[in-house]
Design an enzyme around this catalytic site. Structure first.
Site, PDB file in Angstrom:
ATOM      1  CE1 TYR A 210      -4.151   0.988  -0.645  1.00 52.72           C
ATOM      2  CE2 TYR A 210      -4.770  -0.023   1.427  1.00 52.72           C
ATOM      3  CZ  TYR A 210      -5.126   0.569   0.241  1.00 52.72           C
ATOM      4  OH  TYR A 210      -6.449   0.755  -0.053  1.00 52.72           O
ATOM      5  CD  GLU A 217      -1.897   5.132  -6.582  1.00 52.78           C
ATOM      6  OE1 GLU A 217      -2.671   6.021  -6.209  1.00 52.78           O
ATOM      7  OE2 GLU A 217      -2.126   3.914  -6.404  1.00 52.78           O
TER       8      GLU A 217
END
Ligand SMILES: CCCCCCCCCCCCC/C=C/C(=O)SCCNC(=O)CCNC(=O)[C@H](O)C(C)(C)COP(=O)(O)OP(=O)(O)OC[C@H]1O[C@@H](n2cnc3c(N)ncnc32)[C@H](O)[C@@H]1OP(=O)(O)O
EC number: 4.2.1.134
Length: 288
Positions: A210, A217
């Site tokens: 994660y 990102e």
């Protein structure tokens, strides 16, 4: 087959079982279907996971549980198998590319069609929640899927100069490993043959993946900023006949900032799921 419950029915055991630790502040969106849970916290607080995950085994309020219909079970099984296969194809393509070329440059271009297809297909996850065939929180699923769609279409697809950034590889690898694990978890669960290592992987890999995915990102959006500023892409300037303006550059800055409140909620949600599913940590409260 059929460890899934309809969320409305599954919520029956809800008030009795609450997870350890304080829930995150719920996001201000209301549920739109009885099958959906509305907040990031609520899927567990309401027992919307059917109770099954709370101790890693089937637990439900007697007489409250209803099985999914055959059609929904068949569809979800097909969907999960297709998604597992799609992300596996992507993983193999990435490994092959790197082994043949010895660089990540050109990797995105070579896998983009498969990525776009399967990540866009994942919009159905929001539909599954809205129609109540899975008990996931519509907000959790919505934030998760929309941020991915945003990354695929409005960032990486649209801004060619950033496609060879290392950060793209970071989120591609994180997404791919996560999705192979997650969809195979759902598939085996539906078939009632869930190997422990898949359950373990589903609720452990995210601890690293994660943050890695989110870092990939954010770094990719950051790398896109100069190009977006220079070209003014997707921006609407005044004056125009509608008298509206929109600046994609500032939109990206706001999007990056929105990770600060949203990502911890998703991450802590998964940590709580992990505690419940792998360690059976629940606090049983008596209803007044
Ligand atoms: C317009 C721009 C918007 C931008 C917004 C920006 C802000 C974004 C901030 C945050 C960004 C995050 C970006 C994400 C990056 C990455 O993904 S990095 C890679 C690592 N990622 C992960 O590890 C993802 C982890 N997330 C998940 O696992 C899930 O997707 C979830 C959405 C968080 C939900 O998890 P959980 O609450 O545990 O619920 P489910 O797994 O959905 O399970 C609930 C029950 O429902 C059953 N179920 C769900 N789906 C299915 C299905 N397809 N088929 C069958 N069954 C399903 C599931 O089995 C559970 O049932 P029970 O076990 O019976 O309870």
């Amino acid at each position: 087959m059929g460890r899934l419950t309809e969320a409305a029915a599954a919520g029956g055991g809800a008030s009795a079982a609450r997870s350890a630790g304080p829930p995150p502040a719920p996001l201000p969106l209301s549920s739109t279907s009885p099958g959906c849970t509305a907040t990031m916290a609520s899927s567990e607080e309401d027992g919307a996971n059917g109770g099954a995950s709370e101790a890693g085994e089937e637990r439900e309020a007697p007489g409250k549980r209803r099985r999914l219909g055959l059609l929904a079970t068949v569809w979800l099984t097909f969907y999960n198998i297709a998604m597992t296969a799609g992300w596996l194809v992507l993983a193999i393509a990435m490994v092959r590319f790197y082994m043949e070329k010895g660089t990540h440059k050109g990797l995105y271009k070579s896998i983009q069609k498969t990525l776009k297809f399967f990540q866009t297909f994942a919009l159905l996850e929001i539909v599954h929640c809205l129609i109540g065939i899975v008990p996931t929180s519509v907000i959790v699923a919505g934030v998760q899927v929309s941020s991915r769609i945003f990354m695929v279409w409005l960032i990486t697809h649209s801004i060619k100069p950033i496609q060879n950034e290392e950060s793209v590889v970071l989120f591609l690898v994180a997404w791919t490993v996560t999705e192979i694990t997650r969809y195979s978890f759902y598939t085996f669960s539906l078939l009632d043959h869930l190997p422990y290592f898949i359950k373990w992987a589903r609720y452990n890999f995210f601890i690293i993946l994660y943050p890695v995915g989110v870092a990939g990102e954010l770094l990719t959006i950051y790398a896109a900023l100069p190009y977006v500023k220079k070209t003014g892409m997707f921006s609407i300037r005044l004056p125009n006949k509608y008298n509206v303006s929109f600046d994609y550059y500032y939109f990206l800055l706001i999007t990056m900032a929105s990770y600060i409140p949203l990502f911890p909620q998703l991450y802590f949600h998964m940590l709580r799921q992990r505690r419940k599913v792998l360690h059976g940590e629940v606090i049983v409260e008596k209803d007044d």
